[in-house]
Design a protein around this motif. Sequence first.
Motif, PDB file in Angstrom:
ATOM      1  N   ARG A  39      44.798  35.308  35.576  1.00  0.00           N
ATOM      2  CA  ARG A  39      43.642  35.666  36.416  1.00  0.00           C
ATOM      3  C   ARG A  39      43.670  34.832  37.711  1.00  0.00           C
ATOM      4  NH1 ARG A  39      38.919  33.242  33.912  1.00  0.00           N
ATOM      5  NH2 ARG A  39      39.933  31.521  34.976  1.00  0.00           N
ATOM      6  N   GLN A  43      44.010  36.289  41.521  1.00  0.00           N
ATOM      7  CA  GLN A  43      42.979  36.009  42.528  1.00  0.00           C
ATOM      8  C   GLN A  43      43.484  35.029  43.583  1.00  0.00           C
ATOM      9  OE1 GLN A  43      39.641  34.706  40.173  1.00  0.00           O
ATOM     10  NE2 GLN A  43      39.224  36.752  39.388  1.00  0.00           N
TER      11      GLN A  43
ATOM     12  N   GLY B  40      41.403  48.082  33.234  1.00  0.00           N
ATOM     13  CA  GLY B  40      40.010  48.101  33.659  1.00  0.00           C
ATOM     14  C   GLY B  40      39.709  46.912  34.544  1.00  0.00           C
ATOM     15  N   CYS B  41      39.446  45.776  33.906  1.00  0.00           N
ATOM     16  CA  CYS B  41      38.987  44.605  34.660  1.00  0.00           C
ATOM     17  C   CYS B  41      40.133  43.781  35.236  1.00  0.00           C
ATOM     18  CB  CYS B  41      38.121  43.728  33.768  1.00  0.00           C
ATOM     19  SG  CYS B  41      39.037  42.953  32.419  1.00  0.00           S
ATOM     20  N   GLY B  42      41.295  43.807  34.589  1.00  0.00           N
ATOM     21  CA  GLY B  42      42.408  42.975  35.030  1.00  0.00           C
ATOM     22  C   GLY B  42      42.219  41.497  34.763  1.00  0.00           C
ATOM     23  N   GLU B  43      41.235  41.141  33.924  1.00  0.00           N
ATOM     24  CA  GLU B  43      40.964  39.723  33.648  1.00  0.00           C
ATOM     25  C   GLU B  43      40.862  39.415  32.152  1.00  0.00           C
ATOM     26  OE1 GLU B  43      37.486  38.415  35.651  1.00  0.00           O
ATOM     27  OE2 GLU B  43      38.291  38.854  37.638  1.00  0.00           O
ATOM     28  N   ASP B  45      38.773  40.881  30.017  1.00  0.00           N
ATOM     29  CA  ASP B  45      37.423  41.046  29.477  1.00  0.00           C
ATOM     30  C   ASP B  45      37.215  42.382  28.775  1.00  0.00           C
ATOM     31  OD1 ASP B  45      36.524  38.577  30.280  1.00  0.00           O
ATOM     32  OD2 ASP B  45      35.779  39.280  32.219  1.00  0.00           O
ATOM     33  N   CYS B  46      37.882  43.447  29.246  1.00  0.00           N
ATOM     34  CA  CYS B  46      37.497  44.794  28.783  1.00  0.00           C
ATOM     35  C   CYS B  46      38.376  45.340  27.681  1.00  0.00           C
ATOM     36  CB  CYS B  46      37.470  45.768  29.955  1.00  0.00           C
ATOM     37  SG  CYS B  46      39.102  46.306  30.526  1.00  0.00           S
ATOM     38  N   ASN B  59      45.966  41.529  25.607  1.00  0.00           N
ATOM     39  CA  ASN B  59      45.622  42.177  26.873  1.00  0.00           C
ATOM     40  C   ASN B  59      46.874  42.195  27.745  1.00  0.00           C
ATOM     41  OD1 ASN B  59      42.729  42.482  26.438  1.00  0.00           O
ATOM     42  ND2 ASN B  59      42.629  40.256  26.575  1.00  0.00           N
ATOM     43  N   CYS B  61      47.272  42.981  30.678  1.00  0.00           N
ATOM     44  CA  CYS B  61      47.050  42.524  32.054  1.00  0.00           C
ATOM     45  C   CYS B  61      47.154  41.005  32.150  1.00  0.00           C
ATOM     46  CB  CYS B  61      45.686  42.978  32.563  1.00  0.00           C
ATOM     47  SG  CYS B  61      44.288  42.060  31.879  1.00  0.00           S
ATOM     48  N   CYS B 108      38.529  53.781  27.248  1.00  0.00           N
ATOM     49  CA  CYS B 108      38.705  52.640  26.335  1.00  0.00           C
ATOM     50  C   CYS B 108      39.516  53.028  25.104  1.00  0.00           C
ATOM     51  CB  CYS B 108      37.342  52.079  25.893  1.00  0.00           C
ATOM     52  SG  CYS B 108      36.475  53.108  24.677  1.00  0.00           S
ATOM     53  N   ARG B 141      32.168  51.749  27.833  1.00  0.00           N
ATOM     54  CA  ARG B 141      31.039  51.893  28.749  1.00  0.00           C
ATOM     55  C   ARG B 141      30.215  53.141  28.454  1.00  0.00           C
ATOM     56  NH1 ARG B 141      31.028  48.643  33.253  1.00  0.00           N
ATOM     57  NH2 ARG B 141      28.889  49.348  33.309  1.00  0.00           N
TER      58      ARG B 141
END
Lengths: 305, 175
Positions: A39, A43, B40-43, B45-46, B59, B61, B108, B141
């Motif tokens: 992340r 960023q 989705g979020c790329g972090e 989380d999703c 994940n 990502c 999802c 969602r």
Amino acid sequence: MRAARFDYLEPRDLDEALAALSEHSPDAVAAAGGTDLLRDLRQQKRRPSLVISLARIPVLSGVRSADDGGLLVGPMTTMAALASDPLVADLAPALAEAAGHMGSPQVRNRATIGGNLCNARPCADTAPPVIVHGARLQLSSKEGIREVEAESFITGPGATLREPHELLTAIQLPPSGVAASSAFETLTNRKAVEITITSATAWLELEGDLVKGASICLGSVGPRPMPGPSGAAVLLGVEPTPERIAQAASATVLDASPIDDFRGSADYRRHLVEVLTRRALTRALARARRRARGGDIAEAQGGVA
Amino acid sequence: MKKMLSMTVNGAPLEVAVHTHATLAEVLRGELGLTGTKVGCGEGDCGACTVLLDGEPVNSCLVLALQAAGRTVTTIEGLSAEGAAAGESLHPVQAAFVEAGAIQCGFCSPGMILSAAALLRRCPDPTEADVRVALSGNLCRCTGYQKIIEATLAAAESLATSHAGDNSDREGGRP
């Protein structure tokens, strides 16, 4: 945003990793599980010229018994592995609980204890358990190995005693007394994929009916994991009645210095410190008593094993 | 800067040149055309980008593509192929999702189904609580969680029945 370009290295042993880190630091970054690092790279909060993955260095992974009866935890051990490890569950249950609570199943399959400690967020869930168990951390570099107390390792948000050319190479938990145990309590808005609003971790050791040792550490209520000596002092040498535990929990509030943020106000966090510390002490006590009884049984069966 | 990556995707060993900074999700979608994996979020989380790395949900990502070197990756396309190999058009978990109406917009679904499939491989007879924990890293969602949980439990039952069938076949003396 995409990550800036970097070179990528995947050393097969520790010497190779330390040499590369020494040569390229501070422009090189060591990648553990990558759940925070990727992340940050995307960023562009971090723009290293070289990413050194530690994933293929076998000596850095896994949990094993140390010669002194303690636990040796490899920094690349994943949260999922820690949460399901029988040795950790027996000797450092607070650590198993913290690891099992963090993130999501997908994150726990990648995130590592070493990454969690070295990223040094005030909310890092594995730091308080490691601190209450009195762990020592081994830091290695090309020049040699040194050890630091887990309690002093994290010095502020994102800051540790680790130098850029050093790697955290082992987390050493001392042997657990037969009548000692720990517990981790946390509150988050949701049960998963959340950041701790406040956590409290307690470790207790009994001698007969009295408390021989006590340690408390709080998460997300200060710039670093916050030790709770005021609460621990209430319990030392006395019988841990529910009243005393409540007094200790209430005294621990003095050791927190929370701030207001979008996850919770400072006042709310102080309230949580009292509630969660009481719960953590109560569960650690029940576990320590259970272990003590188990020890008594083993002693009564003396020598059979 | 590109490097060669060797990995096994959906049962097939392959080599692909990837940027050192490319994520596994980017390579699966962009280089290999496996667009069933969503981002989705790329972090982290999703959970939309969930794939199985050596059988464990991650994940994609948050994994550098090069970190998958020498390992096996299963995407939703691979799960369908397993169903096809068994003579069905879908994997039993996918079929259960369709049957239960556990899909609304579908974004999802690949991640949900892979998390569910990984759970059922590890724990063939899960409780509802087990399912909720296993799917806790996958966001929907459209708020379709209840049907997704019901579908996962139904898939566990249908897999148990088909395995019982396998056993009786064996007991019946078939090779």
